[in-house]
Design a protein around this motif. Structure first.
Motif, PDB file in Angstrom:
ATOM      1  N   GLY A   1       0.792  -1.225   0.000  1.00  0.00           N
ATOM      2  CA  GLY A   1       0.000   0.000   0.000  1.00  0.00           C
ATOM      3  C   GLY A   1       0.817   1.264   0.000  1.00  0.00           C
ATOM      4  N   ARG A   2       2.141   1.151  -0.156  1.00  0.00           N
ATOM      5  CA  ARG A   2       3.021   2.324  -0.135  1.00  0.00           C
ATOM      6  C   ARG A   2       3.586   2.613  -1.526  1.00  0.00           C
ATOM      7  NH1 ARG A   2       4.996   4.007   4.869  1.00  0.00           N
ATOM      8  NH2 ARG A   2       4.493   2.667   6.635  1.00  0.00           N
ATOM      9  N   ARG A   3       4.079   3.830  -1.677  1.00  0.00           N
ATOM     10  CA  ARG A   3       4.873   4.194  -2.843  1.00  0.00           C
ATOM     11  C   ARG A   3       6.325   3.838  -2.556  1.00  0.00           C
ATOM     12  NH1 ARG A   3       5.441   9.382  -3.607  1.00  0.00           N
ATOM     13  NH2 ARG A   3       5.333   9.475  -5.881  1.00  0.00           N
ATOM     14  N   ALA A   4       7.030   3.356  -3.562  1.00  0.00           N
ATOM     15  CA  ALA A   4       8.431   2.970  -3.365  1.00  0.00           C
ATOM     16  C   ALA A   4       9.177   3.112  -4.674  1.00  0.00           C
ATOM     17  CB  ALA A   4       8.526   1.525  -2.863  1.00  0.00           C
ATOM     18  N   THR A   5      10.491   3.196  -4.565  1.00  0.00           N
ATOM     19  CA  THR A   5      11.339   3.230  -5.751  1.00  0.00           C
ATOM     20  C   THR A   5      12.505   2.279  -5.549  1.00  0.00           C
ATOM     21  OG1 THR A   5      12.433   4.697  -7.353  1.00  0.00           O
ATOM     22  CG2 THR A   5      12.830   5.140  -5.002  1.00  0.00           C
ATOM     23  N   THR A   6      13.253   2.062  -6.606  1.00  0.00           N
ATOM     24  CA  THR A   6      14.438   1.206  -6.561  1.00  0.00           C
ATOM     25  C   THR A   6      15.265   1.531  -7.790  1.00  0.00           C
ATOM     26  OG1 THR A   6      15.228  -1.082  -6.297  1.00  0.00           O
ATOM     27  CG2 THR A   6      13.386  -0.737  -7.820  1.00  0.00           C
ATOM     28  N   HIS A   7      16.335   0.789  -8.020  1.00  0.00           N
ATOM     29  CA  HIS A   7      17.131   1.005  -9.225  1.00  0.00           C
ATOM     30  C   HIS A   7      16.240   0.807 -10.453  1.00  0.00           C
ATOM     31  CE1 HIS A   7      20.180   0.578 -12.313  1.00  0.00           C
ATOM     32  NE2 HIS A   7      21.123   0.896 -11.435  1.00  0.00           N
ATOM     33  N   TRP A   8      16.389   1.697 -11.437  1.00  0.00           N
ATOM     34  CA  TRP A   8      15.481   1.665 -12.584  1.00  0.00           C
ATOM     35  C   TRP A   8      15.503   0.326 -13.320  1.00  0.00           C
ATOM     36  CZ3 TRP A   8      17.879   0.908 -17.311  1.00  0.00           C
ATOM     37  CH2 TRP A   8      19.229   1.267 -17.416  1.00  0.00           C
ATOM     38  N   ARG A   9      16.632  -0.373 -13.295  1.00  0.00           N
ATOM     39  CA  ARG A   9      16.689  -1.662 -13.988  1.00  0.00           C
ATOM     40  C   ARG A   9      15.773  -2.715 -13.341  1.00  0.00           C
ATOM     41  NH1 ARG A   9      20.556  -2.239 -17.813  1.00  0.00           N
ATOM     42  NH2 ARG A   9      22.327  -0.792 -17.786  1.00  0.00           N
ATOM     43  N   PHE A  10      15.445  -2.507 -12.077  1.00  0.00           N
ATOM     44  CA  PHE A  10      14.674  -3.518 -11.346  1.00  0.00           C
ATOM     45  C   PHE A  10      13.275  -3.034 -10.966  1.00  0.00           C
ATOM     46  CE2 PHE A  10      19.167  -4.364 -10.694  1.00  0.00           C
ATOM     47  CZ  PHE A  10      19.244  -5.719 -11.003  1.00  0.00           C
TER      48      PHE A  10
ATOM     49  N   ARG B   1       6.602  -8.418  -8.642  1.00  0.00           N
ATOM     50  CA  ARG B   1       6.631  -9.292  -7.470  1.00  0.00           C
ATOM     51  C   ARG B   1       5.762  -8.782  -6.333  1.00  0.00           C
ATOM     52  NH1 ARG B   1      12.706 -10.614  -5.838  1.00  0.00           N
ATOM     53  NH2 ARG B   1      11.580 -11.187  -3.924  1.00  0.00           N
ATOM     54  N   PHE B   2       5.600  -7.468  -6.253  1.00  0.00           N
ATOM     55  CA  PHE B   2       4.847  -6.884  -5.139  1.00  0.00           C
ATOM     56  C   PHE B   2       3.786  -5.931  -5.700  1.00  0.00           C
ATOM     57  CE2 PHE B   2       9.184  -7.829  -3.770  1.00  0.00           C
ATOM     58  CZ  PHE B   2       8.927  -8.729  -2.751  1.00  0.00           C
ATOM     59  N   PRO B   3       2.725  -6.479  -6.285  1.00  0.00           N
ATOM     60  CA  PRO B   3       1.725  -5.641  -6.961  1.00  0.00           C
ATOM     61  C   PRO B   3       0.975  -4.691  -6.041  1.00  0.00           C
ATOM     62  CG  PRO B   3       0.974  -7.927  -6.785  1.00  0.00           C
ATOM     63  CD  PRO B   3       2.414  -7.919  -6.381  1.00  0.00           C
TER      64      PRO B   3
ATOM     65  N   GLY C   1       9.341   8.226   0.489  1.00  0.00           N
ATOM     66  CA  GLY C   1       9.120   7.759   1.837  1.00  0.00           C
ATOM     67  C   GLY C   1       7.900   8.364   2.479  1.00  0.00           C
ATOM     68  N   ALA C   2       7.385   7.696   3.471  1.00  0.00           N
ATOM     69  CA  ALA C   2       6.291   8.196   4.287  1.00  0.00           C
ATOM     70  C   ALA C   2       6.361   7.476   5.616  1.00  0.00           C
ATOM     71  CB  ALA C   2       4.942   7.966   3.615  1.00  0.00           C
ATOM     72  N   ASP C   3       5.911   8.139   6.667  1.00  0.00           N
ATOM     73  CA  ASP C   3       5.984   7.566   8.002  1.00  0.00           C
ATOM     74  C   ASP C   3       7.433   7.142   8.280  1.00  0.00           C
ATOM     75  OD1 ASP C   3       3.227   7.913   8.096  1.00  0.00           O
ATOM     76  OD2 ASP C   3       2.835   5.911   7.343  1.00  0.00           O
ATOM     77  N   ARG C   4       7.676   5.863   8.457  1.00  0.00           N
ATOM     78  CA  ARG C   4       9.014   5.428   8.857  1.00  0.00           C
ATOM     79  C   ARG C   4       9.631   4.448   7.881  1.00  0.00           C
ATOM     80  NH1 ARG C   4       7.133   5.022  15.166  1.00  0.00           N
ATOM     81  NH2 ARG C   4       7.279   7.249  15.553  1.00  0.00           N
TER      82      ARG C   4
END
Length: 392
Positions: free
Chosen positions: A185-194, A201-203, A215-218
């Motif tokens: 339920g969160r927004r996230a980022t990672t290396h663009w290749r992945f 994997r985590f819809p 980021g949000a909260d902790r």
């Protein structure tokens, strides 16, 4: 420890301000015991605010076999002890379920003896700083690993899941945080290749691949490799204030806030080829022809003729193979050509715009900033220097 061893403030017409932490993101409150989860702290804490500069910080860096050494080293450098220079005290530990680990570089790291465990996380002993009246915050840094992509020992995932402070994932460390169940339920980022793999994997996670960090909260995640430093400097800024974070950034010879977003570093052709590996060769031939003469008049009708399709089928083919409309696809190619011209030539901006098919300098600036989060001249200043070209 080893055995083997932003948004510019410029007033230039090309400057583009884009805050890496979006408006809906909560900032880090260092005194966890006084902050409700998800309750944003004030974002204007200055250097003289005792609520920021008096807070000590305990940093745990999770390590495991095949951990990316760069991410570990970045965290160690950002949070190295600078108390002798008047900066707030920091205590750093390497933690994990193994007594020692071998990094992706081959270096061996030894886990702190009181931090190696195979079960639930034990509370950290009382700190001298807390007994002296200082407030102490806790941070768990989760480095990445292209080999593991979050597939860690259950004890390590438990440590992430139950950590009682901020969790900051660097690069592909986002996969471990997602495996621990913290990104649902969160927004996230990672290396663009992945980014695509993380989304697959985590819809239940909204992956935003263009952001430097989110980021949000902790729970926080960063984009690829060096973006981990941007995230950790941001957390230092939120904990201690901008002057302390700026001091750390200067000691690392880094800007406190990076210009632009992750999109400016993406190899667009690599992503498109990966997404359309099954596409027919005619389509890739079309892409090569458009990239060779992007300034020509390319329309859906012409695309359809080149591919031997009806216009309706052509439009659907673009959607199926690239996820873009023909116009969006054409603009992406023209922007990619513009990037190459900015990196490899000293052409004026108006000439770059004309040669890439984007028309005017104003049109180039608008589309370039929208796509990459940085102005053309700022992009050239960053990348063209590597090839020995000066900005005009």
């Amino acid at each position: 420890m080893t055995e083997n061893e932003r948004r510019p403030d410029s007033t230039s017409e090309d400057a583009v301000a884009k805050n890496p932490a979006s408006d809906d993101q909560a900032v880090w409150e260092p005194a966890f015991e006084n902050a409700a989860a998800g309750d944003p702290a004030s974002d204007d804490r200055g250097a003289g605010d005792p609520a920021s500069e008096d807070a000590s910080l305990d940093v745990d860096i999770l390590v495991f076999d095949e951990v990316r050494m760069y991410d570990v080293a970045t965290a160690l450098e950002v949070f190295s002890d600078r108390s002798a220079r008047g900066l707030p005290p920091v205590r750093v530990r390497l933690v994990g379920s193994q007594s020692s680990v071998r990094c992706d570089s081959g270096a061996v790291l030894t886990v702190d003896t009181d931090a190696a465990d195979t079960g639930a996380v034990e509370p950290v002993p009382a700190r001298a700083a807390e007994s002296a009246g200082q407030r102490s915050a806790r941070l768990l840094v989760v480095p990445g690993s292209e080999v593991r992509l979050g597939r860690l020992a259950e004890a390590d995932l438990t440590r992430v899941r139950t950590f009682d402070g901020i969790v900051a994932a660097l690069c592909t460390g986002a996969f471990a945080v997602a495996e621990a169940g913290l990104l649902g339920g969160r927004r996230a980022t990672t290396h663009w290749r992945f980014a695509d793999e993380l989304a697959t994997r985590f819809p239940d996670t909204e992956v935003v691949p263009d952001e430097i960090f989110v980021g949000a909260d902790r729970v926080w995640t960063s984009a690829g490799v060096s973006a981990g430093g941007d995230l950790l400097l941001h957390l230092a800024d939120q904990s201690w204030g901008a002057s302390v974070a700026a001091d750390i950034a200067r000691s690392m010879v880094l800007p406190l806030r990076r210009t632009g977003n992750q999109a400016q570093f993406v190899d667009r052709s690599a992503i498109e080829l990966a997404r359309s590996a099954s596409a027919n060769s005619d389509f890739h031939a079309l892409e090569a022809r458009v990239a060779a003469v992007p300034q020509e008049d390319w329309s859906v009708r012409r695309f359809a003729r080149e591919l031997g399709l009806t216009e309706r089928t052509c439009f659907r083919t673009f959607r199926d193979l690239t996820g873009l409309t023909p116009h969006e696809w054409l603009t992406a190619i023209r922007l990619d050509v513009a990037r190459q011209l900015l990196e490899t030539t000293a052409l004026p901006i108006d000439h770059v715009a004309a040669d890439s098919g984007l028309g005017s300098g104003d049109n180039l600036r608008k589309h370039f900033a929208a796509k990459f989060g940085v102005a053309p001249n700022a992009y050239r200043a960053t990348f063209a220097a590597r090839a020995g070209f000066a900005s005009r």
